[in-house]
Design a protein around this motif. Structure first.
Motif, short mmCIF file in Angstrom:
data_model
loop_
_atom_site.label_atom_id
_atom_site.label_comp_id
_atom_site.label_asym_id
_atom_site.label_seq_id
_atom_site.Cartn_x
_atom_site.Cartn_y
_atom_site.Cartn_z
N PHE A 255 -6.20 18.86 -5.03
CA PHE A 255 -6.42 17.50 -5.53
C PHE A 255 -5.27 16.59 -5.12
O PHE A 255 -5.47 15.48 -4.62
CB PHE A 255 -6.57 17.51 -7.06
N LYS A 256 -4.05 17.06 -5.30
CA LYS A 256 -2.88 16.26 -4.93
C LYS A 256 -2.87 15.99 -3.43
O LYS A 256 -2.53 14.89 -2.98
CB LYS A 256 -1.60 16.94 -5.38
N THR A 257 -3.25 16.96 -2.64
CA THR A 257 -3.28 16.79 -1.19
C THR A 257 -4.35 15.79 -0.76
O THR A 257 -4.09 14.90 0.05
CB THR A 257 -3.52 18.14 -0.49
N ILE A 258 -5.53 15.90 -1.34
CA ILE A 258 -6.62 15.01 -0.92
C ILE A 258 -6.37 13.56 -1.30
O ILE A 258 -6.82 12.63 -0.61
CB ILE A 258 -7.99 15.49 -1.45
N THR A 259 -5.60 13.32 -2.35
CA THR A 259 -5.32 11.93 -2.73
C THR A 259 -4.47 11.22 -1.70
O THR A 259 -4.42 9.99 -1.67
CB THR A 259 -4.63 11.85 -4.11
N LYS A 260 -3.80 11.96 -0.82
CA LYS A 260 -3.00 11.33 0.23
C LYS A 260 -3.88 10.60 1.23
O LYS A 260 -3.41 9.76 1.98
CB LYS A 260 -2.15 12.38 0.94
N TYR A 261 -5.17 10.89 1.22
CA TYR A 261 -6.10 10.25 2.17
C TYR A 261 -6.78 9.02 1.58
O TYR A 261 -7.60 8.40 2.25
CB TYR A 261 -7.15 11.26 2.63
N LEU A 262 -6.45 8.67 0.35
CA LEU A 262 -7.05 7.46 -0.28
C LEU A 262 -6.48 6.21 0.36
O LEU A 262 -5.40 6.14 0.80
CB LEU A 262 -6.77 7.46 -1.78
N SER B 221 0.83 -1.21 0.00
CA SER B 221 0.00 0.00 0.00
C SER B 221 0.86 1.26 0.00
O SER B 221 0.59 2.22 -0.73
CB SER B 221 -0.93 -0.01 1.21
N GLN B 222 1.91 1.26 0.80
CA GLN B 222 2.80 2.42 0.86
C GLN B 222 3.55 2.61 -0.46
O GLN B 222 3.74 3.73 -0.92
CB GLN B 222 3.79 2.29 2.02
N ALA B 223 3.94 1.51 -1.08
CA ALA B 223 4.61 1.60 -2.38
C ALA B 223 3.66 2.20 -3.42
O ALA B 223 4.05 3.07 -4.21
CB ALA B 223 5.09 0.22 -2.83
N LYS B 224 2.42 1.75 -3.41
CA LYS B 224 1.42 2.28 -4.33
C LYS B 224 1.18 3.76 -4.08
O LYS B 224 1.14 4.57 -5.02
CB LYS B 224 0.11 1.50 -4.19
N ARG B 225 1.04 4.14 -2.84
CA ARG B 225 0.80 5.54 -2.48
C ARG B 225 1.96 6.42 -2.95
O ARG B 225 1.76 7.49 -3.52
CB ARG B 225 0.62 5.67 -0.97
N THR B 226 3.19 5.96 -2.74
CA THR B 226 4.36 6.72 -3.17
C THR B 226 4.38 6.88 -4.68
O THR B 226 4.64 7.96 -5.20
CB THR B 226 5.66 6.02 -2.69
N LEU B 227 4.06 5.80 -5.40
CA LEU B 227 4.03 5.85 -6.86
C LEU B 227 2.98 6.85 -7.36
O LEU B 227 3.26 7.68 -8.23
CB LEU B 227 3.73 4.46 -7.43
N ILE B 228 1.80 6.81 -6.78
CA ILE B 228 0.72 7.71 -7.21
C ILE B 228 1.07 9.16 -6.89
O ILE B 228 0.90 10.05 -7.73
CB ILE B 228 -0.63 7.30 -6.57
N GLN B 229 1.57 9.41 -5.69
CA GLN B 229 1.95 10.78 -5.33
C GLN B 229 3.05 11.31 -6.25
O GLN B 229 3.03 12.45 -6.68
CB GLN B 229 2.40 10.85 -3.86
N ASP B 230 4.02 10.45 -6.55
CA ASP B 230 5.11 10.84 -7.44
C ASP B 230 4.56 11.17 -8.83
O ASP B 230 4.95 12.16 -9.44
CB ASP B 230 6.14 9.73 -7.52
N HIS B 231 3.64 10.36 -9.29
CA HIS B 231 3.03 10.60 -10.59
C HIS B 231 2.30 11.95 -10.60
O HIS B 231 2.46 12.74 -11.53
CB HIS B 231 2.05 9.48 -10.95
N LEU B 232 1.53 12.19 -9.57
CA LEU B 232 0.81 13.46 -9.50
C LEU B 232 1.76 14.64 -9.42
O LEU B 232 1.54 15.67 -10.07
CB LEU B 232 -0.14 13.47 -8.29
N ASP B 233 2.82 14.50 -8.65
CA ASP B 233 3.77 15.60 -8.49
C ASP B 233 4.53 15.91 -9.76
O ASP B 233 4.91 17.06 -9.98
CB ASP B 233 4.76 15.30 -7.36
#
Length: 91
Positions: free
Chosen positions: A84-91, A51-63
């Protein structure tokens, strides 16, 4: 398709390899008849690592990728993208 890498990718790969090792040990634990509580704890750790790997990948993509795609924006539009980028951290 061209190569697509970000600075976080090596860390993500390392995290997933660690999760892979843990998952292999959970499989062995199941085969060896270890207690369900121990199995559940180890599976939880594997799940969290993935889950943390996925979250890091998604945040990196968004950034990186999202910012490259939308380009320069005025303040109001930029704020919406940032929210939008901030709120995705809560997914």
């Amino acid at each position: 398709m061209s190569e697509h890498r970000h600075s976080t990718h090596p860390d993500i790969a390392k995290r997933l390899k660690r999760a892979e090792g843990h998952l292999k040990s959970v499989i062995k634990m199941i085969e060896d008849g270890k207690p369900c509580l121990d199995l559940a704890q180890q599976l939880h750790a594997v799940e969290k690592a993935i889950s943390q790997a996925k979250r890091t990948l998604i945040q990196d993509h968004l950034d990186h990728c999202l910012d490259e795609t939308v380009g320069a924006l005025d303040h109001g539009q930029r704020r919406t993208i940032d929210e939008f980028k901030t709120i995705t951290k809560y997914l």
